[in-house]
Design an enzyme around this catalytic site. Structure first.
Site, PDB file in Angstrom:
ATOM      1  CB  CYS A 240      -0.912  -0.014   1.226  1.00  0.00           C
ATOM      2  SG  CYS A 240      -1.917   1.483   1.401  1.00  0.00           S
ATOM      3  CB  CYS A 265      -5.390  -0.816   2.309  1.00  0.00           C
ATOM      4  SG  CYS A 265      -3.803  -1.231   3.044  1.00  0.00           S
ATOM      5  CB  CYS A 271      -5.680   1.857   4.788  1.00  0.00           C
ATOM      6  SG  CYS A 271      -4.327   2.749   4.004  1.00  0.00           S
TER       7      CYS A 271
END
Length: 288
Positions: A240, A265, A271
């Site tokens: 990510c 994400c 996240c």
């Protein structure tokens, strides 16, 4: 003038009927239980099945989280949360760990669920045999006879055409070594989360008027051939771009400034939690 409604929108008779269907679904893992799907203030196909389950099982002490394809902030998720909150007054959260009921469309959260939680999945097409048999009578008979040759043939044809199974989502699974089940359009990445899950998994299809379930600690196996084993979406060497997480389901995006491909994400609350943990760690390090 605001009209008073029943707690959780439905009258007690309606909730009782839906709960009976849920109990039967839990007792027979993977079996599709018909129920009298009610009219809802949202259109069919936008999560009425999952919403009816949530409204039937929710209590005043519950904490609700609603996600739509990994996001807590989508129009669908926000609308469902607003309806449930206005008719129950329950606490809402975006943190998976704090929720007792999680209603989701097309994703299972990245955080491992526990035995005190229930996840409700919205399902557009509950019948895994529908692509090979149009008749409801025949699909019921095929389930009763444990005849899933049509599903195996569908997977075989995909291998012959593409060299692998090409079910991008909603890959059929065997539940408790008996029923083949459609796990809702979750990505293949999430199929493994169904196996031996500590949380109760309830699946509702309002348009098709079906409820089915995967009780806690139930064996769930994705259909696959021995020489073509089941595989999930691959994200090797990818992370990510916001929180640097790996081993999670990632969305592929294009950087508007550079035009390069980046990943993020899919589970937005996960996240944000990872970003908060990184920020806290940096603050503690700076103080140290």
């Amino acid at each position: 003038m605001k009209t008073n409604t029943h707690f959780a929108f439905f009258d007690e008779g309606s909730k009782k009927e839906i709960r009976r269907a849920i109990m039967k679904a839990v007792a027979i893992p993977g079996y599709q239980v018909p129920f009298a799907s009610r009219e809802m203030p949202i259109a069919r196909g936008w999560g009425t099945g999952g919403l009816q389950i949530t409204l039937s099982i929710i209590g005043k002490s519950d904490v609700l989280k609603v996600i739509d394809q990994g996001a807590d902030e989508s129009v669908n998720a926000v609308s469902i949360k607003k309806l449930v909150h206005e008719t129950t007054g329950v606490e809402l959260t975006e943190q998976t760990e704090k929720a007792s009921i999680i209603q989701s469309r097309h994703r299972i959260p990245e955080v491992i669920l526990n035995e005190d939680q229930i996840i409700v999945l919205q399902v557009p097409m509950p019948e895994p045999l529908r692509k090979v048999e149009a008749s409801e009578y025949m699909t019921k008979r095929m389930h009763a006879e444990d005849d899933y040759s049509g599903v195996w043939l569908m997977l075989f044809e995909q291998i012959m055409k593409y060299g692998k199974t090409a079910t991008g989502a909603d890959h059929p699974v065997y539940v408790n070594n008996r029923y083949v089940m459609a796990p809702s359009p979750i990505p293949r990445f999430d199929n493994t989360k169904l196996h031996q899950s500590e949380a109760l998994i309830l699946l509702g299809a309002g348009r098709e008027k079906k409820i089915y379930a995967v009780p806690p600690y139930t064996n769930v196996k994705s259909l696959a051939f021995e020489d073509y084993p089941f595989t999930v979406e691959a994200f090797e060497d990818k992370h990510c771009h916001l929180c640097s997480s790996t081993d999670v389901f990632l969305d592929e995006l294009t950087d508007p400034e550079t035009g390069e491909t980046i990943h993020q994400c899919n589970d937005t609350s996960y996240c944000i939690e990872q970003l908060n943990k990184k920020a806290e760690a940096e603050v503690q390090t700076s103080y140290a």
